[in-house]
Design a protein around this motif. Structure first.
Motif, PDB file in Angstrom:
ATOM      1  N   GLY A 216       0.798  -1.218   0.000  1.00 27.40           N
ATOM      2  CA  GLY A 216       0.000   0.000   0.000  1.00 27.40           C
ATOM      3  C   GLY A 216       0.831   1.267   0.000  1.00 27.40           C
ATOM      4  N   GLY A 217       1.942   1.271  -0.720  1.00 26.31           N
ATOM      5  CA  GLY A 217       2.780   2.452  -0.814  1.00 26.31           C
ATOM      6  C   GLY A 217       3.718   2.663   0.361  1.00 26.31           C
ATOM      7  N   THR A 218       3.781   1.692   1.264  1.00 21.76           N
ATOM      8  CA  THR A 218       4.639   1.798   2.439  1.00 21.76           C
ATOM      9  C   THR A 218       5.621   0.633   2.463  1.00 21.76           C
ATOM     10  OG1 THR A 218       2.910   2.890   3.709  1.00 21.76           O
ATOM     11  CG2 THR A 218       4.652   1.847   4.973  1.00 21.76           C
ATOM     12  N   THR A 219       6.873   0.929   2.722  1.00 24.03           N
ATOM     13  CA  THR A 219       7.877  -0.114   2.832  1.00 24.03           C
ATOM     14  C   THR A 219       7.829  -0.736   4.221  1.00 24.03           C
ATOM     15  OG1 THR A 219       9.302   1.003   1.239  1.00 24.03           O
ATOM     16  CG2 THR A 219      10.348  -0.636   2.670  1.00 24.03           C
ATOM     17  N   VAL A 220       7.788  -2.060   4.247  1.00 28.96           N
ATOM     18  CA  VAL A 220       7.814  -2.817   5.503  1.00 28.96           C
ATOM     19  C   VAL A 220       9.064  -3.670   5.485  1.00 28.96           C
ATOM     20  CG1 VAL A 220       6.594  -4.464   6.983  1.00 28.96           C
ATOM     21  CG2 VAL A 220       5.289  -2.930   5.498  1.00 28.96           C
ATOM     22  N   ARG A 221       9.779  -3.659   6.603  1.00 28.31           N
ATOM     23  CA  ARG A 221      10.998  -4.458   6.733  1.00 28.31           C
ATOM     24  C   ARG A 221      10.831  -5.448   7.876  1.00 28.31           C
ATOM     25  NH1 ARG A 221      12.332   0.542   5.175  1.00 28.31           N
ATOM     26  NH2 ARG A 221      13.947   0.803   3.585  1.00 28.31           N
ATOM     27  N   SER A 222      11.444  -6.605   7.741  1.00 28.40           N
ATOM     28  CA  SER A 222      11.495  -7.520   8.882  1.00 28.40           C
ATOM     29  C   SER A 222      12.147  -6.766  10.028  1.00 28.40           C
ATOM     30  CB  SER A 222      12.303  -8.778   8.535  1.00 28.40           C
ATOM     31  OG  SER A 222      11.559  -9.617   7.693  1.00 28.40           O
ATOM     32  N   GLY A 223      11.554  -6.898  11.204  1.00 28.48           N
ATOM     33  CA  GLY A 223      12.050  -6.175  12.366  1.00 28.48           C
ATOM     34  C   GLY A 223      11.247  -4.924  12.684  1.00 28.48           C
ATOM     35  N   ASP A 224      10.442  -4.419  11.722  1.00 26.88           N
ATOM     36  CA  ASP A 224       9.529  -3.318  12.021  1.00 26.88           C
ATOM     37  C   ASP A 224       8.483  -3.809  13.014  1.00 26.88           C
ATOM     38  OD1 ASP A 224      10.725  -1.471  10.325  1.00 26.88           O
ATOM     39  OD2 ASP A 224       9.216  -1.648   8.742  1.00 26.88           O
ATOM     40  N   TYR A 225       7.835  -2.885  13.682  1.00 24.84           N
ATOM     41  CA  TYR A 225       6.758  -3.215  14.611  1.00 24.84           C
ATOM     42  C   TYR A 225       5.426  -2.997  13.892  1.00 24.84           C
ATOM     43  CZ  TYR A 225      10.409  -3.241  18.083  1.00 24.84           C
ATOM     44  OH  TYR A 225      11.552  -3.537  18.775  1.00 24.84           O
TER      45      TYR A 225
END
Length: 162
Positions: free
Chosen positions: A135-144
């Motif tokens: 949805g236009g947002t970058t998510v990384r492993s380790g994010d909450y």
């Protein structure tokens, strides 16, 4: 783990939190869920989702970039039950799920874009722990990850005690 929170309140108090903008639907038996993200990228093949739910979840949230496909379900009742058994907090799936009547009875947060009765082909494809765009947002492993009936927020920093 935080039992009750409001993503609007979190967004107001944490301007760096990022919303995953999609028309999320709630399918799990838990409305509010949070945990550290584990990212998965797969398209109409849930081999990696199946592999991960069999590992200790440790309260984490699997965030799956399924290419927004609604043609194949990336999660069904059996994998969801395994996720509960192994301690996953929830799954956020940019794609489809199935067995929705059973998912609603499980102690697991599940957000997805829709439902589809078709299972995936198992080709052993997919990638884990890479930055994904939802949805236009970058998510990384380790994010909450914080999810409730209002939507999904991610943050590089913890906004609540886990």
């Amino acid at each position: 783990m935080a039992d009750s929170f409001s993503t609007p309140d979190l967004a107001d108090s944490a301007p760096d939190a990022r919303a995953l903008i999609h028309a999320w639907r709630d399918f799990g038996g838990v409305d509010n869920f949070t945990g550290v993200a584990v990212t998965v990228k797969c398209f109409e093949d849930n081999s990696l989702v199946k592999e991960l739910v069999q590992q200790p979840g440790e309260g984490r949230v699997m965030v799956v970039d399924g290419g927004c496909s609604l043609r194949r379900a990336l999660l069904g009742d059996q994998l969801a039950a395994k996720a509960v058994e192994n301690g996953w907090s929830g799954l956020v799936i940019a794609g489809a799920v199935r067995d929705v009547e059973i998912l609603a009875t499980l102690a697991l947060g599940v957000k997805a874009l829709g439902a589809c009765p078709q299972k995936t082909d198992k080709r052993g494809e997919g990638q884990r722990d890479l930055p994904i765009d939802i949805g236009g947002t970058t998510v990384r492993s380790g994010d909450y990850v914080y999810a409730d009936r209002n939507g999904v927020l991610v943050s590089a920093e913890a906004l609540l005690p886990l």
